[in-house]
Design an enzyme around this catalytic site. Structure first.
Site, PDB file in Angstrom:
ATOM      1  N   CYS A  25      11.125  70.511 -45.933  1.00  0.00           N
ATOM      2  CA  CYS A  25      12.421  70.849 -46.509  1.00  0.00           C
ATOM      3  C   CYS A  25      13.522  70.119 -45.756  1.00  0.00           C
ATOM      4  O   CYS A  25      13.270  69.439 -44.760  1.00  0.00           O
ATOM      5  CB  CYS A  25      12.672  72.365 -46.415  1.00  0.00           C
ATOM      6  SG  CYS A  25      11.313  73.391 -47.054  1.00  0.00           S
ATOM      7  N   ARG A  26      14.744  70.283 -46.223  1.00  0.00           N
ATOM      8  CA  ARG A  26      15.943  69.760 -45.568  1.00  0.00           C
ATOM      9  C   ARG A  26      17.010  70.844 -45.654  1.00  0.00           C
ATOM     10  O   ARG A  26      17.079  71.581 -46.641  1.00  0.00           O
ATOM     11  CB  ARG A  26      16.464  68.500 -46.248  1.00  0.00           C
ATOM     12  CG  ARG A  26      15.464  67.354 -46.397  1.00  0.00           C
ATOM     13  CD  ARG A  26      15.384  66.467 -45.140  1.00  0.00           C
ATOM     14  NE  ARG A  26      14.507  67.053 -44.136  1.00  0.00           N
ATOM     15  CZ  ARG A  26      14.315  66.509 -42.911  1.00  0.00           C
ATOM     16  NH1 ARG A  26      14.990  65.414 -42.563  1.00  0.00           N
ATOM     17  NH2 ARG A  26      13.488  67.066 -42.063  1.00  0.00           N
TER      18      ARG A  26
END
Length: 276
Positions: A2-3
């Site tokens: 994810c970010r």
């Protein structure tokens, strides 16, 4: 994986964080440069603080680049503290209750990484959650389980100590199930006044994490940059990867560290799990 990003400072429109930067979170949802996966299209979430103590949360299973509601909301909503997350599932279902950030009262939590061997550990981890908190777990992710373990171990009173105990418990549980290096994480949590960000992995090679440098210094270095003049001196960003390429604007958070952001002050501490 994810970010994510965590912003604090003077109120800004959500679109100024999510859409407008050269390497915005929406751009990263399709073309991440430093993530374990290039595409993070398994949903997104935004948490922000307004007039009330309890933050608002908007989560969707749509890819961030393809959600018109996110564009509409971002163009109108502003906040002094924002958590935003784009998701790449590591195996759990793509559903709203699995999208970050997760909320408990005035607290938000988001995570990039994974707990290796989570299916084998899940029951033991769940049984360690405070019974009064357990029925508030809505999704099926290891990230939400980590949040509720941290709450169980005292997140509301001492976040660094609580996260250290939660990570130590997960590592001990993992070893019990034959998983020697279970934890990979960058985590951010906030109570609406302070942000705590953690970078740690059992293997000692964590996912990327950066924080912005002092805005007043950047303003002096780049007097012709209008974006910098719209931000207060106490504005700070913690991000999975830099939102732009302005030289000197970003510093990497060291391996095994806890970054504490309160107003315009930052404190960097070593982070070491506490074994149960």
């Amino acid at each position: 994986m994810c970010r994510w990003l965590a912003y604090s400072g003077s109120p800004v429109l959500l679109e100024d964080l999510l859409f407008k930067p050269r390497n915005s979170l929406v751009v990263q949802s399709k073309h991440s440069k430093l993530g374990a996966t290039t595409t993070n299209g398994d949903g997104f979430g935004v948490g922000w603080y307004g007039a009330r103590d309890i933050p608002g949360v908007f989560r969707s299973t749509e890819p961030a680049w393809n959600d018109r509601n996110l564009q509409e909301l971002s163009a109108l909503a502003s906040s002094r503290r924002v958590f935003a997350h784009i998701r790449a599932s590591t195996g759990s279902a793509v559903q709203q209750t699995n999208c970050h950030p997760f909320r408990h009262d005035r607290w938000l939590w988001m995570h990039n990484g994974m707990l290796s061997g989570y299916p084998a550990m899940k029951r033991d981890l769940a049984m360690a959650v405070e019974p009064a908190l357990f029925n508030q777990i809505e999704g099926s992710t290891d990230s939400e389980m980590m949040f509720f373990l941290a709450l169980t171990f005292g997140l509301l009173d001492d976040p660094p100590a609580a996260v250290a105990r939660a990570v130590g418990f997960v590592e001990a549980t993992g070893r019990h199930h034959g998983v020697e290096q279970p934890v990979q994480m960058t985590v951010a949590t906030t109570d609406g006044d302070t942000t705590w960000a953690f970078r740690y992995s059992s293997v000692g090679a964590s996912r990327s994490l950066f924080h912005s440098t002092d805005v007043s210094t950047l303003r002096a270095q780049y007097p012709d940059n209008p974006v910098l003049h719209d931000l207060s001196d106490d504005a700070r960003l913690v991000v999975s990867e830099p939102l732009g390429d302005l030289r000197g604007a970003w510093r990497e958070v060291p391996e095994a560290s806890c970054l504490i952001v309160h107003g315009g002050q930052e404190e960097l501490r070593p982070f070491t799990p506490v074994q149960p």
